[in-house]
Every structure is written in structure tokens, then in C-alpha cells.
Scaffold this active site. Structure first.
Site, short mmCIF file in Angstrom:
data_model
loop_
_atom_site.label_atom_id
_atom_site.label_comp_id
_atom_site.label_asym_id
_atom_site.label_seq_id
_atom_site.Cartn_x
_atom_site.Cartn_y
_atom_site.Cartn_z
N GLY A 23 0.77 -1.22 0.00
CA GLY A 23 0.00 0.00 0.00
C GLY A 23 0.81 1.28 0.00
O GLY A 23 0.24 2.38 0.06
N GLY A 25 2.69 2.31 -2.50
CA GLY A 25 2.74 2.87 -3.84
C GLY A 25 3.85 2.35 -4.72
O GLY A 25 4.21 2.98 -5.72
N LYS A 26 4.41 1.18 -4.37
CA LYS A 26 5.56 0.70 -5.15
C LYS A 26 5.18 0.34 -6.59
O LYS A 26 5.98 0.55 -7.51
CB LYS A 26 6.26 -0.47 -4.46
CG LYS A 26 5.43 -1.69 -4.16
CD LYS A 26 6.27 -2.72 -3.41
CE LYS A 26 5.45 -3.94 -3.06
NZ LYS A 26 4.45 -3.67 -2.02
N THR A 27 3.96 -0.20 -6.81
CA THR A 27 3.55 -0.52 -8.18
C THR A 27 3.43 0.75 -9.01
O THR A 27 3.89 0.80 -10.16
CB THR A 27 2.20 -1.28 -8.16
OG1 THR A 27 2.37 -2.52 -7.48
CG2 THR A 27 1.73 -1.56 -9.58
N SER A 28 2.84 1.78 -8.45
CA SER A 28 2.68 3.05 -9.17
C SER A 28 4.04 3.67 -9.50
O SER A 28 4.27 4.14 -10.62
CB SER A 28 1.87 4.04 -8.33
OG SER A 28 0.62 3.50 -7.99
N ASP A 50 4.07 -9.73 -7.68
CA ASP A 50 3.26 -9.53 -6.47
C ASP A 50 1.94 -10.30 -6.63
O ASP A 50 1.20 -10.07 -7.58
CB ASP A 50 2.97 -8.04 -6.31
CG ASP A 50 2.31 -7.72 -4.97
OD1 ASP A 50 1.77 -8.65 -4.34
OD2 ASP A 50 2.32 -6.56 -4.57
N THR A 505 -4.06 -2.02 -3.16
CA THR A 505 -3.29 -3.14 -2.64
C THR A 505 -3.85 -3.70 -1.33
O THR A 505 -4.01 -4.92 -1.20
CB THR A 505 -1.80 -2.74 -2.46
OG1 THR A 505 -1.29 -2.35 -3.74
CG2 THR A 505 -0.98 -3.90 -1.92
#
Length: 585
Positions: A23, A25-28, A50, A505
Site C-alpha cells: 500500500g 505505492g511501489k507498483t505506481s 506480487d 493493494t
């Protein structure tokens, strides 16, 4: 305090690994970095391993494990690996040699052991390793970006190939919890090369993502230490979502409190992280979906005008949840969810609410970083306890070996020692401690922060049969454990309250948790969405726009829970003492 994260100002290596607490923000950020590099003419491969990946939502298209070219970003290929599917294949390959040769009860035990998180970690690392070591892939791309890096725990397991090799070759039993590792021998060299590449600062950079909050920063510190201990020193940190008060609105109370809370967290950043190269990303008002928004994330902010609508306006409150638990006479109540969602405080709120109705309540936790005595005042009339996982593990090991030596041969003792070195041992040890606490439900209502996972429940269930198979169940499984499984599966007695946040997430991870519980035969009725900006009635244009992005996730939980959910407003202070009471008025 920190420079803005700008890919033009940072030396970015061929391999980039983004890691951090769920949560943050690593994907963004991984996606924004990938698009930014591709826009500069670089050939980029973005890979997610993930299990709760929302890459498909980010790019708005279906993704697979073969690679998809993004139409709006021609130099970018995105690949969404499913480590759970990889884990299933890995499990089948490990079990294949034993099918038809070992008793069914032992095979069932092996299968459940191989359903745990260790297997998923190893399967994910197997996917990492393929992309790190494949020469054709290396030649094809300028940058290979991974959303979700391997943890220190995974690397520690795989960085000891000689130890595991000796262990596996010497093991003749084939049914240990370390079955997760029995398929590693053939890939030892590939894994070794992958770990060496991770440690090479010339080709790899590991980017720790955090938020300006206590829990994510502590998680970043832990991850950094673990990785440095294993020789992965090529780290930088990015703190996401920092509010600029000018943009947030000085006249808005919520903006002022959020700004103060973030600045306090940054002022008290863990000492271990203070000397690390650190960057910041300002808080953005728009949702992190769609190429347009992701492309802007590292550049500028704008205010979205479109606002969704809640499917229902009459959302239940905490008082209604507690009333339902009281009327239905639940004896065992768990709050479950990923770290940082607030389940500890909410377990305390539920305990206080029931106590004020005249119910005798016992409140327990396994969280080593959080003691209820700082959250619950003694005059609230609630008894407290804490499960120390390390202490329970040592106690369990000593007990098992002591009883085993009374009746077993030396060869069988070696088997037991082997089993006790496995990752599953701590799960069972803590589970036994839970069982002792839940037994208190005979006399009082038990509220527990953090419950055993569905995997742990099934593991212990299969271990009962397994223990009988190898004749070591005498006195080894207490009556409290034998009574616990039926009690947890009895929805008239037990309620699991799933706690999440109104973000992609955390909601996806909560959905996985619910699925895990169903697999173990445990039903869940109530959900709590914690820390919602949407419920604060903020007047700040930025925060108001940010809050509107929560609506889709509130609606999602509404749908999953069939309307049995509560939404708690974001609060700047930790909920404790009298605040617990105020929350349920």
C-alpha cells in the site's frame, strides 16, 4: 528535506527492484519509472511478481506472463507473473516423486506445508532468477524493472545452497516442512548468480518505497537491514505521498493535521535510514490508474473533476458492528489484516465496546511493537495478554524434544530435529499459544489482534493426522488445540473482522486473506475500512480529490461483504484511552 524523485537526476541501473510495505505505492512508482525511461527511448521490461498485483488496473488492460506491449508507450513491455500459479507448479514438481510411495496422510501434510508463504516466495524468486540470468533478455532490454523485490528472508534461504544441498541429500524422510526447499538443488547455480547480481551495485539498484508514517518507515528499516546483512548495499529510499501544505490548503484542519503528522514522522526517521540516499514524491490528488496519470506521477499534480458515488449511503458504524457481535453472542473475535491497517487499535475498540455492555473481555496480541497497555486504560476493566513469538517457539521446541526422547529412537529424534528447523514450526508454536488464550472463551469473550492464517490452521489440522502417522502425538497436541479448530470453524462462536484501507493493494490483500480463511473452513462477516479521507469531509481541493479515489474501493468492500462493513475516518492521532470510547458513541 529531500530532493524530488526525478529519473533524470538519478543513475538508474539495468536492474531496478522496487520493494516496500503493502500500500505504499511501489507498483505506481515502478510503473511511472518504467514509462519515464521508455518515453526517453529506452527499451524497458516491467515485471510484477506480487500476488496482489494491480498492474492490470494501472494500465487498464489485461496482462499475462508472456509480455504485453503498451500501446501508448511503444518502448515498454509489461509482464504480470503469478507466483501463486508458479507455486502450484512448484508444489506439484516437489511432490511428484513421493506420490504412491508415502502414506496419504503424509502426502496431505506435505501438500499443506507447500501451500504456505515460503513456497510462494521461492516460486517468485525462481521467476526473478530467470529474468536476471537469461542472456537473451539482457540483450533485448536497457532496463528490467521489478515491482516487488525478494525479501531478505527469501534471499537468506537461497543464499545457503551448500547448506541446503547437504541437508536435502542427508534427509531420507521426505515429509519435512522443508519440503519447500527440496526442489532447489537443480537450480542452485542459477540462484547463486541471481543473488550475486542483486548485490552488484553496477547493474542493480534496490529502491525502498515508504510513506511518511511510522509503520512503513520501520518496515523500510527492517528490509534495509536484512538486505544489507546479505550484501545488498545498493539501496536508495523514496518516500511517497508527502503533502505540501501550500497545495494541501492551510485553512483545512485535515490538511494541517496530515502535514504535521508526516513532518513528525520524517523528523523521527529511524537512525539506520538517515544516511541513506533518499528522495520524495509529492502527494498526488489523482488515482494511480491509466497511463496518463502514471506518466504525470513523477512530474506534476492536477485536480480530477470526475467523482464517483457510493453505492450506499447508510454505511453501518462501529456501534452497529459491536452490537451485532454482542447480540450474536460471539465468544472469539479476531481482527485480521496486513501490517499497518490499524487492526491492533480496532481490536481494542471492539473489546472496549463489548466491555461497556457488561461483557467480561480478554484482549490479546502477537504484535511485538504494540502493547495494549498503552492503548487501553486499566480502568476499562479488560484483561490483557501478549504472545511472544520467539518465546513460544523456544518453549515448543524444548517440549517436543523432551517428550520425543522419552519414547523414540535416535533416528526418529533426528527426524524431529529436522522438522523443528522448518519455517512451519513457529506457525504451530504460536498457534498453540493462541489455543491457550482462546480456551479462555469458556469464561469470557476473547478478542485477538492478528489471528492464525488459514494456511496455519490447515497445516495444524493435517499435522494432527501426520503426527499420528509417525506416532508422536502422545501429549504433543494439547486439548486446547484439538478444541480450537472446531471452535474457529463454528460461525456461531467465532467472528473474523477483516481490516483494510480504501486503496487497491490493501483491498486485494484482504481479499486473498478472505479466500485463505474460506479454504480453512472459517467464515467472515464483517469488514472495517480504516483511515478514510473520504469520511473526514476535508475542504482541501487536493485532499478532497484524493478522497474521491477511495470510493471505488469502498464500493468494492461493500460488494464483497454484502453491506456488512464499517468505514472509519482518517485520524491524525493514534486511537487510545478515551478515544476508544468516543469512536463507538
Amino acid at each position: 528535506m529531500f530532493k524530488v524523485f526525478n529519473i533524470d537526476d538519478i543513475k538508474l541501473t539495468k536492474y531496478l527492484f522496487f520493494t516496500g510495505k503493502g500500500g505504499v505505492g511501489k507498483t505506481s512508482i515502478a510503473s511511472a519509472t518504467a514509462i519515464g525511461l521508455a518515453d526517453k527511448g529506452e527499451k524497458v521490461l516491467l515485471i510484477s511478481t506480487d500476488p496482489a498485483s494491480n498492474l492490470q488496473d494501472v494500465f487498464g488492460i489485461d496482462l499475462d506472463n508472456k509480455g504485453t506491449i503498451i500501446k501508448e508507450v511503444p518502448n515498454l513491455v509489461v509482464l504480470n507473473l503469478d507466483p501463486e500459479e508458479a507455486a502450484r507448479e512448484y508444489k506439484e514438481s516437489v511432490m511428484a516423486p513421493y506420490i504412491g510411495k508415502l502414506p496419504e496422510t503424509v502426502l496431505n501434510n506435505m501438500e499443506e506445508q507447500l501451500s504456505g508463504s515460503c513456497t510462494v516466495e521461492i516460486a517468485a524468486f525462481n521467476e526473478f532468477s530467470t529474468f536476471i540470468t537469461d542472456k537473451d533478455i539482457q540483450r533485448q532490454y536497457d532496463h528490467i524493472i521489478f515491482d516487488t523485490a525478494p525479501t531478505g528472508h527469501t534471499l537468506r534461504m537461497l543464499q545457503l545452497p551448500s547448506a541446503w544441498s547437504d541437508f536435502i541429500s542427508e534427509s531420507t524422510h521426505g515429509a519435512s516442512c522443508l519440503g519447500q526447499l527440496s526442489g532447489l538443488e537443480s537450480k542452485k547455480d542459477m540462484y547463486k548468480q541471481a543473488v550475486e547480481t542483486l548485490s552488484d551495485g553496477e547493474v542493480t539498484k534496490l529502491i525502498l518505497i515508504s510513506r511518511a508514517e511510522y509503520s512503513p518507515l520501520k518496515e523500510a528499516e527492517r528490509a534495509s537491514k536484512e538486505l544489507r546483512d546479505l550484501g545488498v548495499n545498493n539501496q536508495v529510499m523514496v518516500i511517497n505521498g508527502i503533502l505540501d501544505l501550500e497545495e494541501g490548503s492551510k485553512d483545512d484542519d485535515v490538511s494541517n493535521k496530515l502535514y504535521s503528522k508526516q513532518q513528525e514522522a520524517l523528523k523521527n526517521i529511524p537512525d539506520y535510514l538517515k544516511d541513506m540516499e533518499t528522495y520524495r514524491i509529492p502527494l498526488r490528488s489523482y488515482s494511480m490508474t491509466g497511463v496518463k496519470n502514471i506518466r504525470l506521477m513523477l512530474k506534476e499534480n492536477y485536480l480530477e473533476t470526475e467523482e464517483g458515488k457510493l453505492k450506499r449511503q447508510d454505511i453501518p458504524n462501529l456501534k452497529e458492528l459491536i452490537d451485532d457481535l454482542y447480540i450474536s453472542k460471539k465468544r472469539v473475535i479476531f481482527t485480521m489484516g496486513k501490517g499497518g491497517v490499524g487492526k491492533t487499535s480496532l481490536a481494542a475498540v471492539i473489546a472496549v465496546g463489548l466491555s461497556r455492555k457488561g461483557v467480561k473481555v480478554h484482549l490479546a496480541t502477537t504484535d511485538p511493537a504494540h502493547h495494549f497497555k498503552f492503548v487501553v486504560n486499566e480502568d476499562l476493566g479488560i484483561t490483557l495478554s501478549n504472545i511472544d513469538e520467539k518465546e513460544e517457539l523456544n518453549k515448543y521446541k524444548e517440549e517436543v524434544l523432551k517428550k520425543s526422547r522419552e519414547t523414540m529412537s535416535e533416528e526418529d529424534i533426528e527426524y524431529i530435529e529436522e522438522d523443528l528447523r522448518s519455517p512451519c514450526t513457529q506457525e504451530i508454536a504460536v498457534f498453540r499459544a493462541f489455543a491457550e488464550i482462546v480456551e479462555k472463551a469458556e469464561e469470557e469473550v476473547v478478542v485477538i489482534d492478528t489471528a492464525p492464517t488459514g494456511h496455519t490452521l490447515l497445516l495444524l489440522d493435517s499435522t494432527e493426522s501426520y503426527n499420528k502417522e509417525i506416532q508422536r502425538s502422545k501429549g504433543d497436541i494439547p486439548s486446547s488445540v484439538q478444541n480450537l479448530l472446531p471452535r474457529l470453524r463454528n460461525e456461531d462462536e467465532t467472528e473474523v473482522v477483516i481490516v483494510t484501507l480504501p486503496e487497491a493493494t490493501p483491498v486485494y490483500e484482504a481479499m486473498r486473506l478472505e479466500k485463505d480463511l474460506k479454504r480453512a473452513g472459517i467464515k467472515n462477516k464483517w469488514w472495517i475500512i480504516n483511515s478514510s479521507l473520504f469520511m473526514t469531509n476535508t475542504k482541501s481541493p487536493l485532499l478532497k480529490t484524493k478522497a474521491s479515489s477511495e470510493i471505488q474501493w469502498i464500493n468494492k468492500v461493500d460488494e464483497i461483504s454484502k453491506g456488512n462493513f464499517v468505514v472509519i475516518p482518517w485520524k491524525s492521532e493514534e486511537i487510545k484511552g478515551e478515544e476508544l470510547v468516543n469512536l463507538i458513541k
